[in-house]
Design a protein around this motif. Sequence first.
Motif, PDB file in Angstrom:
ATOM      1  N   VAL A  18       0.864  -1.172   0.000  1.00  0.00           N
ATOM      2  CA  VAL A  18       0.000   0.000   0.000  1.00  0.00           C
ATOM      3  C   VAL A  18       0.906   1.228   0.000  1.00  0.00           C
ATOM      4  O   VAL A  18       1.583   1.499   0.991  1.00  0.00           O
ATOM      5  CB  VAL A  18      -0.949   0.019   1.215  1.00  0.00           C
ATOM      6  N   ILE A  19       0.928   1.934  -1.126  1.00  0.00           N
ATOM      7  CA  ILE A  19       1.759   3.118  -1.271  1.00  0.00           C
ATOM      8  C   ILE A  19       0.889   4.328  -0.934  1.00  0.00           C
ATOM      9  O   ILE A  19      -0.094   4.593  -1.617  1.00  0.00           O
ATOM     10  CB  ILE A  19       2.310   3.239  -2.707  1.00  0.00           C
ATOM     11  N   GLY A  20       1.235   5.016   0.129  1.00  0.00           N
ATOM     12  CA  GLY A  20       0.415   6.121   0.630  1.00  0.00           C
ATOM     13  C   GLY A  20      -0.445   5.654   1.797  1.00  0.00           C
ATOM     14  O   GLY A  20      -1.573   6.083   1.968  1.00  0.00           O
ATOM     15  N   SER A  21       0.126   4.795   2.616  1.00  0.00           N
ATOM     16  CA  SER A  21      -0.646   4.160   3.696  1.00  0.00           C
ATOM     17  C   SER A  21      -0.809   5.019   4.941  1.00  0.00           C
ATOM     18  O   SER A  21      -1.571   4.653   5.835  1.00  0.00           O
ATOM     19  CB  SER A  21       0.018   2.840   4.095  1.00  0.00           C
ATOM     20  N   ALA A  22      -0.134   6.149   5.036  1.00  0.00           N
ATOM     21  CA  ALA A  22      -0.247   6.974   6.242  1.00  0.00           C
ATOM     22  C   ALA A  22      -1.456   7.903   6.214  1.00  0.00           C
ATOM     23  O   ALA A  22      -1.779   8.521   7.217  1.00  0.00           O
ATOM     24  CB  ALA A  22       1.023   7.797   6.454  1.00  0.00           C
ATOM     25  N   GLY A  23      -2.135   7.989   5.088  1.00  0.00           N
ATOM     26  CA  GLY A  23      -3.313   8.848   4.983  1.00  0.00           C
ATOM     27  C   GLY A  23      -4.552   8.210   5.583  1.00  0.00           C
ATOM     28  O   GLY A  23      -4.530   7.078   6.061  1.00  0.00           O
ATOM     29  N   ASP A  28       0.431  16.753  -0.467  1.00  0.00           N
ATOM     30  CA  ASP A  28      -0.143  17.341   0.747  1.00  0.00           C
ATOM     31  C   ASP A  28      -1.307  18.260   0.410  1.00  0.00           C
ATOM     32  O   ASP A  28      -1.197  19.111  -0.468  1.00  0.00           O
ATOM     33  CB  ASP A  28       0.920  18.131   1.520  1.00  0.00           C
ATOM     34  N   GLU A  29      -2.404  18.073   1.124  1.00  0.00           N
ATOM     35  CA  GLU A  29      -3.584  18.932   1.007  1.00  0.00           C
ATOM     36  C   GLU A  29      -4.143  19.045  -0.409  1.00  0.00           C
ATOM     37  O   GLU A  29      -4.780  20.036  -0.751  1.00  0.00           O
ATOM     38  CB  GLU A  29      -3.264  20.341   1.548  1.00  0.00           C
ATOM     39  N   THR A  30      -3.932  18.024  -1.245  1.00  0.00           N
ATOM     40  CA  THR A  30      -4.458  18.100  -2.614  1.00  0.00           C
ATOM     41  C   THR A  30      -5.968  17.926  -2.656  1.00  0.00           C
ATOM     42  O   THR A  30      -6.589  18.312  -3.652  1.00  0.00           O
ATOM     43  CB  THR A  30      -3.813  17.040  -3.525  1.00  0.00           C
ATOM     44  N   ARG A  73      -4.899  21.764 -10.420  1.00  0.00           N
ATOM     45  CA  ARG A  73      -3.716  21.725  -9.541  1.00  0.00           C
ATOM     46  C   ARG A  73      -3.590  20.362  -8.862  1.00  0.00           C
ATOM     47  O   ARG A  73      -2.488  19.862  -8.663  1.00  0.00           O
ATOM     48  CB  ARG A  73      -3.779  22.851  -8.513  1.00  0.00           C
ATOM     49  N   MET A  74      -4.736  19.753  -8.498  1.00  0.00           N
ATOM     50  CA  MET A  74      -4.720  18.404  -7.927  1.00  0.00           C
ATOM     51  C   MET A  74      -4.133  17.427  -8.945  1.00  0.00           C
ATOM     52  O   MET A  74      -3.305  16.582  -8.602  1.00  0.00           O
ATOM     53  CB  MET A  74      -6.141  17.964  -7.555  1.00  0.00           C
ATOM     54  N   TRP A  75      -4.564  17.563 -10.197  1.00  0.00           N
ATOM     55  CA  TRP A  75      -4.082  16.691 -11.265  1.00  0.00           C
ATOM     56  C   TRP A  75      -2.573  16.803 -11.431  1.00  0.00           C
ATOM     57  O   TRP A  75      -1.873  15.801 -11.475  1.00  0.00           O
ATOM     58  CB  TRP A  75      -4.779  17.036 -12.579  1.00  0.00           C
ATOM     59  N   SER A  76      -2.054  18.011 -11.500  1.00  0.00           N
ATOM     60  CA  SER A  76      -0.631  18.182 -11.774  1.00  0.00           C
ATOM     61  C   SER A  76       0.246  17.590 -10.675  1.00  0.00           C
ATOM     62  O   SER A  76       1.285  17.000 -10.958  1.00  0.00           O
ATOM     63  CB  SER A  76      -0.298  19.655 -12.000  1.00  0.00           C
ATOM     64  N   VAL A  77      -0.180  17.718  -9.440  1.00  0.00           N
ATOM     65  CA  VAL A  77       0.597  17.173  -8.323  1.00  0.00           C
ATOM     66  C   VAL A  77       0.495  15.647  -8.284  1.00  0.00           C
ATOM     67  O   VAL A  77       1.497  14.931  -8.250  1.00  0.00           O
ATOM     68  CB  VAL A  77       0.120  17.776  -6.976  1.00  0.00           C
ATOM     69  N   ASN A  78      -0.727  15.136  -8.283  1.00  0.00           N
ATOM     70  CA  ASN A  78      -0.932  13.693  -8.119  1.00  0.00           C
ATOM     71  C   ASN A  78      -0.527  12.877  -9.340  1.00  0.00           C
ATOM     72  O   ASN A  78      -0.110  11.724  -9.210  1.00  0.00           O
ATOM     73  CB  ASN A  78      -2.382  13.417  -7.740  1.00  0.00           C
ATOM     74  N   ALA A  79      -0.632  13.454 -10.528  1.00  0.00           N
ATOM     75  CA  ALA A  79      -0.236  12.727 -11.741  1.00  0.00           C
ATOM     76  C   ALA A  79       1.252  12.405 -11.715  1.00  0.00           C
ATOM     77  O   ALA A  79       1.657  11.300 -12.101  1.00  0.00           O
ATOM     78  CB  ALA A  79      -0.590  13.538 -12.983  1.00  0.00           C
ATOM     79  N   ASN A  80       2.060  13.335 -11.268  1.00  0.00           N
ATOM     80  CA  ASN A  80       3.503  13.073 -11.182  1.00  0.00           C
ATOM     81  C   ASN A  80       3.812  11.960 -10.193  1.00  0.00           C
ATOM     82  O   ASN A  80       4.671  11.119 -10.441  1.00  0.00           O
ATOM     83  CB  ASN A  80       4.252  14.350 -10.793  1.00  0.00           C
ATOM     84  N   ASN A  84      -6.954  10.653  -6.146  1.00  0.00           N
ATOM     85  CA  ASN A  84      -7.816  11.562  -6.914  1.00  0.00           C
ATOM     86  C   ASN A  84      -6.999  12.437  -7.843  1.00  0.00           C
ATOM     87  O   ASN A  84      -5.872  12.800  -7.500  1.00  0.00           O
ATOM     88  CB  ASN A  84      -8.622  12.452  -5.963  1.00  0.00           C
ATOM     89  N   PRO A  85      -7.517  12.813  -8.959  1.00  0.00           N
ATOM     90  CA  PRO A  85      -8.785  12.439  -9.578  1.00  0.00           C
ATOM     91  C   PRO A  85      -8.680  11.085 -10.277  1.00  0.00           C
ATOM     92  O   PRO A  85      -7.978  10.937 -11.278  1.00  0.00           O
ATOM     93  CB  PRO A  85      -9.058  13.558 -10.581  1.00  0.00           C
TER      94      PRO A  85
END
Length: 147
Positions: A15-20, A89-91, A98-105, A128-129
């Motif tokens: 699980v990558i991102g398990s601290a959320g 963070d806080e996406t 802006r959510m797309w540009s951060v999370n897509a990378n 997301n998204p």
Amino acid sequence: MRHFSTNPNLMKVSVIGSAGKVGQALSLMLKQSPLIDELCVHDVKPTSGFATELEHIDTHCKVTAYTGKDMVENALQDSKVVVILAAGDETDVLPFDRMWSVNANIVKEVVSLIVKNCPRAFLVIGTNPINSLVPMACEVLKKIWLL
């Protein structure tokens, strides 16, 4: 029966991102599954305390914690299932673009590491998204495999 890493039937889930919020709840549910032999929890935030808490649940599933960007490959090594929940963070409060540009990378980076470390793994994306990141991940996989 306990399986060891030399067993090809070992069911390892990462699980990558398990601290959320979603990652912690999902990891708790996965830890209770009798089908999983090893659960790897990874995040850029510390996960060792969370992994220790999960280890206290009396199941045969072993929990391993990995923290930091440099440990993603170790978490992915030989995984059969990879769940990507990693996000910036806080996406969740950012506008779509802006959510797309951060999370897509982030997703693109993890998908390319999956091809390198566990190319036959089943991939689940919950970042997301979702409706945009799943097709993007598919295109990244096609591009890498066709090289």
